[in-house]
Write a protein that holds these residues in place. Structure first.
Motif, PDB file in Angstrom:
ATOM      1  N   ARG A   1       8.630  51.569  21.719  1.00 28.24           N
ATOM      2  CA  ARG A   1       9.963  50.966  21.768  1.00 28.24           C
ATOM      3  C   ARG A   1       9.934  49.634  22.502  1.00 28.24           C
ATOM      4  O   ARG A   1      10.568  48.665  22.100  1.00 28.24           O
ATOM      5  CB  ARG A   1      10.918  51.925  22.483  1.00 28.24           C
ATOM      6  CG  ARG A   1      11.826  52.609  21.494  1.00 28.24           C
ATOM      7  CD  ARG A   1      12.833  53.472  22.148  1.00 28.24           C
ATOM      8  NE  ARG A   1      14.094  53.370  21.414  1.00 28.24           N
ATOM      9  CZ  ARG A   1      15.127  54.175  21.602  1.00 28.24           C
ATOM     10  NH1 ARG A   1      15.068  55.118  22.510  1.00 28.24           N
ATOM     11  NH2 ARG A   1      16.235  54.015  20.913  1.00 28.24           N
TER      12      ARG A   1
ATOM     13  N   PHE B   1      11.273  46.001  21.376  1.00 28.95           N
ATOM     14  CA  PHE B   1      12.287  45.261  22.137  1.00 28.95           C
ATOM     15  C   PHE B   1      11.785  43.866  22.512  1.00 28.95           C
ATOM     16  O   PHE B   1      12.555  42.911  22.581  1.00 28.95           O
ATOM     17  CB  PHE B   1      12.677  46.028  23.409  1.00 28.95           C
ATOM     18  CG  PHE B   1      13.446  47.308  23.153  1.00 28.95           C
ATOM     19  CD1 PHE B   1      13.758  47.711  21.857  1.00 28.95           C
ATOM     20  CD2 PHE B   1      13.860  48.106  24.210  1.00 28.95           C
ATOM     21  CE1 PHE B   1      14.459  48.884  21.609  1.00 28.95           C
ATOM     22  CE2 PHE B   1      14.572  49.273  23.976  1.00 28.95           C
ATOM     23  CZ  PHE B   1      14.865  49.670  22.682  1.00 28.95           C
TER      24      PHE B   1
ATOM     25  N   ASP C   1      18.715  53.582  23.725  1.00 28.20           N
ATOM     26  CA  ASP C   1      19.697  53.714  22.639  1.00 28.20           C
ATOM     27  C   ASP C   1      20.897  52.789  22.874  1.00 28.20           C
ATOM     28  O   ASP C   1      21.404  52.157  21.941  1.00 28.20           O
ATOM     29  CB  ASP C   1      20.232  55.155  22.553  1.00 28.20           C
ATOM     30  CG  ASP C   1      19.162  56.138  22.088  1.00 28.20           C
ATOM     31  OD1 ASP C   1      18.124  55.677  21.583  1.00 28.20           O
ATOM     32  OD2 ASP C   1      19.370  57.355  22.249  1.00 28.20           O
TER      33      ASP C   1
ATOM     34  N   GLU D   1      19.846  49.322  21.969  1.00 32.25           N
ATOM     35  CA  GLU D   1      19.677  49.139  20.517  1.00 32.25           C
ATOM     36  C   GLU D   1      21.008  49.105  19.779  1.00 32.25           C
ATOM     37  O   GLU D   1      21.191  48.306  18.861  1.00 32.25           O
ATOM     38  CB  GLU D   1      18.779  50.242  19.938  1.00 32.25           C
ATOM     39  CG  GLU D   1      17.319  49.977  20.199  1.00 32.25           C
ATOM     40  CD  GLU D   1      16.396  50.632  19.193  1.00 32.25           C
ATOM     41  OE1 GLU D   1      16.234  51.863  19.273  1.00 32.25           O
ATOM     42  OE2 GLU D   1      15.836  49.918  18.344  1.00 32.25           O
TER      43      GLU D   1
END
Ligand code: ADP
Ligand code: MG
Ligand code: ZN
Length: 479
Positions: free
Chosen positions: A303, A307, A329, A332
């Protein structure tokens, strides 16, 4: 070139964030009055029978899978016998010969931009002890069994680390994994994540490892770093004097920044391990393992990589966004609706500041009134010029606490920037009329005075003028 090389292996104890203890239904809640989370089982009463908490097994396996271990379909609990007042049964229940996970590894980043693989020998489950509390004034010791029976996993590494920095990098990576998987609350001050550090130094040319010492119970990254640095220097001095290091367990004194001997190998316990007759083997079916594997979230490393691409921000800045799935989350969701880099900067700056002002512990978006949609809208109305970044900062605390949607909030409070040309023209003309001397100087070549005029207009409009428009209008009118 140093003639010696440092060798470090870590034993990390992770308290599992299950609701109840490992072998009974007592809650694991921290900070209750002494001896209120206690039953016959965790108080070690003879004849009380332990029943394994399946959630703890699931948590241990999640960690095992995340660090590339082989998960054993069958593992065993053993009794590790020793006497200590905070261990009421006279033995700890731990996995010895057959641990639940073996032969894993963790990839860590090295300072030079490379990566190194640190072997993980094993992960086993065990129950925590209680706590002895000493009152020197009254010359009394108390025993609190609230913690007794809390589930732990111990993650044992290979002696693969070569410096205190590497040890801390490895520890931080492990910490990231157990908190991200939400199997540990990550509260290091409360002892939820602590480690024993084994260290030795050997001639660089020699393949054989030297005698090690073990520093017990370190509960901060800083203490791990400093204790290891101290211990390496101490061992180096011993070798320089032509003496030999003795194998022993040492304690780190954070106040004096030194390690002190606790017990030598000769005084080491003989635990007389034997399989616990009260507990059947832990069995994990292939189907269950597949199920658990499929439920694992995307790894924090993967992740983080996404990012970094999305925001163009450096890894070190973004690490906090992958501490927990919920915060990742949150980012995102907001980043899908507004400029990702600006969203990240709002989270890393004002949002975490507000979190820390209102809550303790790791960021937990579940407890925030501000939702990702709200944050995205804030970024949006700044981009659109409805409010300035400064106003956005000023109102952030209010938005965080109230959860109000930013645009409605700004309109209700009349904070929107004046983008209306005629209103701004008026303010600009008034400013020019009120400052004839500066106007003359400006026309005479002191173009730096433009910022003075901008400041005056902003003041006159109490910060609500759209600065880009003001600049443009002033430029024109002062020609
Ligand atoms: P014990 O159970 O007595 O603590 P282990 O063999 O399980 O002993 O080792 C515990 C830890 O010590 C492991 O993390 C291992 O990597 C590390 N270790 C073993 N030998 C050395 C050494 N010579 N120098 C540094 N660390 C070591
Ligand atoms: Mg040990
Ligand atoms: Zn109990």
């Amino acid at each position: 070139m140093s003639a010696y090389e440092t060798v470090i292996g870590l034993e990390v104890h992770v308290q599992l964030a299950t609701a109840s203890k490992l072998f009974c239904l007592c809650p694991t809640t921290f900070g209750r009055p002494p001896n209120t989370n206690v039953c016959e089982v965790c108080a070690g009463m003879p004849g009380a029978l332990p029943v394994l908490n399946r959630q703890a097994v699931h948590f241990a396996v999640k960690v095992g899978l995340a660090v590339n271990c082989v998960v054993k379909p069958r593992s065993l609990f053993a009794r590790k016998n020793y006497f200590y007042p905070d261990l009421p049964a006279g033995y700890q229940i731990s996995q010895f010969e057959l641990p639940i996970c073996e032969q894993g590894y963790l990839e860590i980043q090295t300072g030079d931009g490379g990566a190194r693989r640190i072997g993980i020998t094993r992960i086993h489950m065990e129950n925590d002890a209680g706590k002895n509390i000493h009152d020197p004034d009254k010359n009394i010791s108390y025993v609190d069994l609230n913690r007794a029976g809390t589930p732990l996993i111990e993650i044992v590494s290979e002696p693969d680390m070569r410096s205190p920095e590497e040890a801390v990098t490895y520890l931080k990576a492990l910490y990231g994994i157990v908190t991200y998987l939400e199997v540990c609350d990550g509260n290091m001050e409360e002892g939820s994540f602590r480690c024993d550090a084994n260290v030795s130094i050997k001639p660089t040319s020699s393949a054989a490892l030297s005698t090690r010492t073990e520093i017990k119970n370190l509960n901060s990254f800083r203490n791990v770093q400093r204790a290891l640095e101290y211990e390496i220097a101490r061992q180096q001095d011993i070798l320089d004097d032509g003496d030999t290091v003795v194998q022993e367990t040492r304690l780190y004194d954070a106040v004096k920044n030194c390690t002190i001997s606790m017990r030598s190998k000769e005084e080491a316990h003989d635990y007389r391990y034997f399989p616990d007759p009260d507990l059947p083997p832990v069995e994990i079916s292939e189907k269950e393992l597949e199920q658990w594997q499929s439920e694992l979230p995307e790894s924090p490393q993967s992740r983080l990589g996404r990012f970094m691409k999305l925001t163009g921000l450096p890894e070190a800045d973004l690490e906090i966004l992958v501490q927990r799935p919920a915060i990742a989350d949150f980012f995102e969701t907001a980043a899908a609706k507004a400029d990702a880099r600006k969203v990240a900067n709002y989270i890393l700056g004002p949002l975490l500041r507000e979190h820390n002002a209102h809550y303790t512990g790791l960021p937990d978006p579940g407890s925030w009134a501000m939702k990702p949609e709200g944050l995205a809208e804030l970024v949006h109305i700044v981009d659109q010029g409805l409010i300035s970044p400064k106003i956005a900062n000023d109102i952030f605390g209010d938005l965080f606490v109230s959860g109000s949607m930013p645009e409605a909030y700004v309109r209700a409070k009349g904070l929107g920037q004046i983008s209306d040309l005629s209103a701004l023209e008026k303010a600009v003309e008034e400013t020019i009329a009120a400052n004839p001397a500066e106007v003359a100087a400006y026309k005479g070549g002191k173009t730096k005075l433009l910022s003075f005029f901008v400041g005056q207009v902003m003041r006159a409009t109490r910060g609500k003028a759209n600065p880009a428009l003001v600049n443009e209008l002033l430029g024109k009118k002062l020609q």
